[in-house]
Design a protein around this motif. Structure first.
Motif, PDB file in Angstrom:
ATOM      1  N   PRO A 174      17.690  -4.193  -0.085  1.00 31.78           N
ATOM      2  CA  PRO A 174      18.649  -3.197   0.399  1.00 31.78           C
ATOM      3  C   PRO A 174      18.007  -1.838   0.694  1.00 31.78           C
ATOM      4  CG  PRO A 174      19.458  -4.299  -1.588  1.00 31.78           C
ATOM      5  CD  PRO A 174      18.054  -4.758  -1.383  1.00 31.78           C
ATOM      6  N   VAL A 175      17.016  -1.457  -0.101  1.00 30.84           N
ATOM      7  CA  VAL A 175      16.420  -0.119   0.090  1.00 30.84           C
ATOM      8  C   VAL A 175      15.639  -0.059   1.402  1.00 30.84           C
ATOM      9  CG1 VAL A 175      15.109   1.740  -1.001  1.00 30.84           C
ATOM     10  CG2 VAL A 175      16.112  -0.026  -2.410  1.00 30.84           C
ATOM     11  N   ILE A 176      14.932  -1.140   1.757  1.00 24.94           N
ATOM     12  CA  ILE A 176      14.119  -1.051   2.980  1.00 24.94           C
ATOM     13  C   ILE A 176      15.005  -0.991   4.224  1.00 24.94           C
ATOM     14  CG2 ILE A 176      12.064  -2.064   1.933  1.00 24.94           C
ATOM     15  CD1 ILE A 176      12.543  -4.629   3.389  1.00 24.94           C
ATOM     16  N   VAL A 223       0.840  -1.201   0.000  1.00 27.36           N
ATOM     17  CA  VAL A 223       0.000   0.000   0.000  1.00 27.36           C
ATOM     18  C   VAL A 223       0.872   1.246   0.000  1.00 27.36           C
ATOM     19  CG1 VAL A 223      -1.758   1.216   1.377  1.00 27.36           C
ATOM     20  CG2 VAL A 223      -1.728  -1.281   1.358  1.00 27.36           C
ATOM     21  N   GLU A 224       0.478   2.229  -0.787  1.00 21.60           N
ATOM     22  CA  GLU A 224       1.193   3.515  -0.758  1.00 21.60           C
ATOM     23  C   GLU A 224       0.256   4.594  -0.213  1.00 21.60           C
ATOM     24  OE1 GLU A 224       3.273   4.705  -4.282  1.00 21.60           O
ATOM     25  OE2 GLU A 224       3.860   6.631  -3.377  1.00 21.60           O
ATOM     26  N   TRP A 225       0.805   5.428   0.639  1.00 21.74           N
ATOM     27  CA  TRP A 225       0.050   6.565   1.178  1.00 21.74           C
ATOM     28  C   TRP A 225       0.743   7.849   0.699  1.00 21.74           C
ATOM     29  CZ3 TRP A 225       0.818   8.301   6.893  1.00 21.74           C
ATOM     30  CH2 TRP A 225       0.046   9.447   7.155  1.00 21.74           C
ATOM     31  N   ARG A 244      13.958   6.823  -3.191  1.00 17.51           N
ATOM     32  CA  ARG A 244      13.709   5.552  -2.498  1.00 17.51           C
ATOM     33  C   ARG A 244      12.274   5.078  -2.709  1.00 17.51           C
ATOM     34  NH1 ARG A 244      15.872   6.648   3.139  1.00 17.51           N
ATOM     35  NH2 ARG A 244      18.017   6.858   2.489  1.00 17.51           N
ATOM     36  N   LEU A 245      11.330   6.034  -2.685  1.00 18.78           N
ATOM     37  CA  LEU A 245       9.924   5.682  -2.938  1.00 18.78           C
ATOM     38  C   LEU A 245       9.786   5.077  -4.332  1.00 18.78           C
ATOM     39  CD1 LEU A 245       8.156   8.815  -1.479  1.00 18.78           C
ATOM     40  CD2 LEU A 245       7.349   6.494  -1.072  1.00 18.78           C
ATOM     41  N   ASP A 246      10.423   5.721  -5.315  1.00 18.62           N
ATOM     42  CA  ASP A 246      10.347   5.210  -6.688  1.00 18.62           C
ATOM     43  C   ASP A 246      10.914   3.794  -6.758  1.00 18.62           C
ATOM     44  OD1 ASP A 246       9.245   7.583  -7.437  1.00 18.62           O
ATOM     45  OD2 ASP A 246      11.090   8.424  -8.312  1.00 18.62           O
ATOM     46  N   ALA A 247      12.047   3.587  -6.066  1.00 17.52           N
ATOM     47  CA  ALA A 247      12.705   2.267  -6.110  1.00 17.52           C
ATOM     48  C   ALA A 247      11.817   1.207  -5.454  1.00 17.52           C
ATOM     49  CB  ALA A 247      14.054   2.334  -5.409  1.00 17.52           C
ATOM     50  N   VAL A 248      11.242   1.529  -4.298  1.00 21.25           N
ATOM     51  CA  VAL A 248      10.422   0.535  -3.583  1.00 21.25           C
ATOM     52  C   VAL A 248       9.131   0.246  -4.352  1.00 21.25           C
ATOM     53  CG1 VAL A 248       9.039   0.191  -1.477  1.00 21.25           C
ATOM     54  CG2 VAL A 248      11.414   0.900  -1.303  1.00 21.25           C
ATOM     55  N   ARG A 249       8.498   1.300  -4.884  1.00 21.62           N
ATOM     56  CA  ARG A 249       7.259   1.102  -5.653  1.00 21.62           C
ATOM     57  C   ARG A 249       7.530   0.195  -6.849  1.00 21.62           C
ATOM     58  NH1 ARG A 249       6.798   5.858  -7.350  1.00 21.62           N
ATOM     59  NH2 ARG A 249       5.916   6.787  -5.470  1.00 21.62           N
ATOM     60  N   ALA A 250       8.614   0.500  -7.591  1.00 18.09           N
ATOM     61  CA  ALA A 250       8.937  -0.292  -8.787  1.00 18.09           C
ATOM     62  C   ALA A 250       9.280  -1.732  -8.391  1.00 18.09           C
ATOM     63  CB  ALA A 250      10.106   0.345  -9.540  1.00 18.09           C
ATOM     64  N   ALA A 251      10.030  -1.894  -7.291  1.00 21.60           N
ATOM     65  CA  ALA A 251      10.418  -3.250  -6.862  1.00 21.60           C
ATOM     66  C   ALA A 251       9.177  -4.066  -6.495  1.00 21.60           C
ATOM     67  CB  ALA A 251      11.368  -3.165  -5.672  1.00 21.60           C
ATOM     68  N   ILE A 252       8.191  -3.418  -5.871  1.00 18.91           N
ATOM     69  CA  ILE A 252       6.965  -4.142  -5.496  1.00 18.91           C
ATOM     70  C   ILE A 252       6.166  -4.512  -6.746  1.00 18.91           C
ATOM     71  CG2 ILE A 252       4.703  -3.845  -4.371  1.00 18.91           C
ATOM     72  CD1 ILE A 252       6.206  -2.333  -2.118  1.00 18.91           C
ATOM     73  N   VAL A 253       5.970  -3.548  -7.602  1.00 16.37           N
ATOM     74  CA  VAL A 253       5.160  -3.810  -8.799  1.00 16.37           C
ATOM     75  C   VAL A 253       5.824  -4.899  -9.667  1.00 16.37           C
ATOM     76  CG1 VAL A 253       4.267  -2.761 -10.924  1.00 16.37           C
ATOM     77  CG2 VAL A 253       4.061  -1.545  -8.746  1.00 16.37           C
ATOM     78  N   ASP A 254       7.178  -4.870  -9.725  1.00 20.20           N
ATOM     79  CA  ASP A 254       7.908  -5.881 -10.525  1.00 20.20           C
ATOM     80  C   ASP A 254       8.235  -7.144  -9.732  1.00 20.20           C
ATOM     81  OD1 ASP A 254       7.910  -3.966 -12.474  1.00 20.20           O
ATOM     82  OD2 ASP A 254      10.006  -3.352 -12.164  1.00 20.20           O
ATOM     83  N   TYR A 307      -5.039   9.975   1.265  1.00 15.51           N
ATOM     84  CA  TYR A 307      -5.443   8.628   1.668  1.00 15.51           C
ATOM     85  C   TYR A 307      -4.623   7.601   0.892  1.00 15.51           C
ATOM     86  CZ  TYR A 307      -8.326   9.370  -2.495  1.00 15.51           C
ATOM     87  OH  TYR A 307      -8.757   9.682  -3.758  1.00 15.51           O
ATOM     88  N   ALA A 308      -4.592   6.386   1.435  1.00 15.62           N
ATOM     89  CA  ALA A 308      -3.728   5.355   0.862  1.00 15.62           C
ATOM     90  C   ALA A 308      -4.364   4.676  -0.351  1.00 15.62           C
ATOM     91  CB  ALA A 308      -3.420   4.321   1.931  1.00 15.62           C
ATOM     92  N   VAL A 309      -3.504   4.127  -1.202  1.00 18.28           N
ATOM     93  CA  VAL A 309      -3.971   3.405  -2.403  1.00 18.28           C
ATOM     94  C   VAL A 309      -3.224   2.067  -2.495  1.00 18.28           C
ATOM     95  CG1 VAL A 309      -4.630   5.451  -3.744  1.00 18.28           C
ATOM     96  CG2 VAL A 309      -2.271   4.645  -3.840  1.00 18.28           C
ATOM     97  N   PRO A 310      -3.883   1.039  -3.035  1.00 21.69           N
ATOM     98  CA  PRO A 310      -3.188  -0.254  -3.137  1.00 21.69           C
ATOM     99  C   PRO A 310      -2.154  -0.242  -4.263  1.00 21.69           C
ATOM    100  CG  PRO A 310      -5.457  -0.418  -3.951  1.00 21.69           C
ATOM    101  CD  PRO A 310      -5.293   0.982  -3.475  1.00 21.69           C
ATOM    102  N   LEU A 311      -1.017  -0.931  -4.031  1.00 20.88           N
ATOM    103  CA  LEU A 311       0.012  -1.050  -5.080  1.00 20.88           C
ATOM    104  C   LEU A 311      -0.006  -2.437  -5.708  1.00 20.88           C
ATOM    105  CD1 LEU A 311       3.285   0.547  -3.603  1.00 20.88           C
ATOM    106  CD2 LEU A 311       1.854   1.433  -5.442  1.00 20.88           C
ATOM    107  N   LEU A 312      -0.131  -3.452  -4.837  1.00 27.22           N
ATOM    108  CA  LEU A 312      -0.124  -4.843  -5.314  1.00 27.22           C
ATOM    109  C   LEU A 312      -0.895  -5.671  -4.288  1.00 27.22           C
ATOM    110  CD1 LEU A 312       1.370  -6.626  -7.582  1.00 27.22           C
ATOM    111  CD2 LEU A 312       2.963  -7.231  -5.753  1.00 27.22           C
TER     112      LEU A 312
END
Ligand code: PMV
Length: 332
Positions: free
Chosen positions: A236-238, A155-157, A218-228, A167-172
């Motif tokens: 490493p990023v977390i 989830v991303e907020w 970091r947000l971009d990296a984590v979002r992309a890592a989750i979606v992919d 408000y938060a939105v689902p990512l995966l």
């Protein structure tokens, strides 16, 4: 109608730390989390038009229902007042709540607690808010991370910009990528400094602005890592992000030290596990306990190794959760 909601805790991969408006939990930066499954809060809400005040009860582990401390009661009552205002209703409530895991130990019990409260209250009033509205109502309880606990999976907020859009939105969805979270409890007592105080003090750290500059990448990296579903990229990023939160806390004025000796011991063990070929990465919220995130094939090795550590009192084996539910067993 008496209603009981069960809402999960979550572990932040990108942290909410520092608010531009603490009262309304409007964050300085966006955050991303994984919803958990076994760490959850349950909350029963009974609308009681005959009452002049809201009645609040809390059940501690294995115990009886009893009135909680004054601070907790006040926070819940303030939130119920906000929910009444937001939904245009007037009646008071009798509520009871419990957690499946240690409270106030930095394991996001206020996130799950306020999410469960918002879910149960709206349902008890016969209101069916959208996911976004529910997330916003949960956030208004004061624990911003509750905004992420009203849905499952990842989830991303986003940070804003306006209050109504915060408000938060689902990512995966859960089930699309199952990760494990082996939580090493090195201290299950309540933490000395609340997250609310931590958010307030964060802005006094000389490194706060630097963190804000790093967090977008970091947000971009984590979002992309989750979606992919890219574990090698995510891990490493977390861990880097979690260290950063504590760096801000420790350099706030006055400083806040959430870490205990056991925290460092677990961080060291996780590094050793990696050197031995077990891919696991650590993250901590505002507390001493360490969430060791790994893929299912590494979970047994991680759990076995953590249990051997002198400073680790117990572990909770958790993982990607599916989100809130309503249950028939009421606490009242
Ligand atoms: O939601 P709050 O006010 O309890 O703050 C949460 C702070 C962290 O858990 C450290 C980070 C997060 O994003 O969950």
């Amino acid at each position: 109608m008496k209603t009981t909601a069960q809402a999960p805790s979550n572990i932040a991969f990108i942290k909410y730390w520092g608010a531009r408006d603490l009262d309304r939990a409007l964050p300085c930066n966006a955050s991303i989390s994984m919803t958990l499954e076994r760490c959850f809060s349950r909350c029963t809400v009974e609308p009681r038009p005959d009452l002049e005040h809201d009645e609040v009860l809390f059940r501690s582990a294995g115990g009886e229902l009893a009135p909680p401390g004054e601070h907790f009661t006040l926070r819940v009552r303030r939130h119920l007042t906000r929910l009444r205002r937001a939904t245009g209703r007037e009646e008071h409530f009798r509520i009871a709540t419990e957690n499946s895991f240690p409270s106030a130990a930095g394991l996001a019990s206020s996130a799950s607690g306020f999410a469960a409260l918002a879910l149960a209250t709206t349902r008890a009033l016969g209101i069916e808010p959208s996911n976004g509205e529910l997330s916003r109502l949960a956030r208004l309880g004061g624990s911003g991370s509750a905004a992420r606990s009203v849905m499952g999976g990842y989830v991303e907020w986003p940070a804003g910009p306006e209050e109504e859009e915060c408000y938060a939105v689902p990512l995966l969805a859960a089930g699309q990528w199952d990760l494990c979270d082996v939580i090493a409890l090195v201290d299950d007592g309540p933490k000395a400094t609340s997250s609310l105080e931590g958010h307030r003090l964060a802005l006094t750290s000389p490194y706060f602005e630097t963190r804000q500059r790093c967090v977008t990448d970091r947000l971009d990296a984590v979002r992309a890592a989750i979606v992919d579903r890219d574990w090698e990229r995510l891990g490493p990023v977390i861990e880097e992000e979690a260290i950063d939160l504590h760096l801000i806390a420790m350099s706030s004025r006055p400083p806040i030290f959430y870490w205990k000796p056991g925290t460092l011991q677990v961080l060291e063990v996780v590094r050793r596990l990696r050197a031995d070929g077990v891919s696991a990465w650590a993250t901590m919220d505002a507390g001493a306990n360490v969430h060791v995130i790994c893929r299912p094939e590494a979970e047994d090795d991680v759990a076995a190794c953590l249990k051997l550590q002198r400073e680790v009192r117990s572990i909770i084996r958790d993982g990607t959760g599916r989100g809130p539910t309503f249950v028939e067993e009421h606490l009242l």
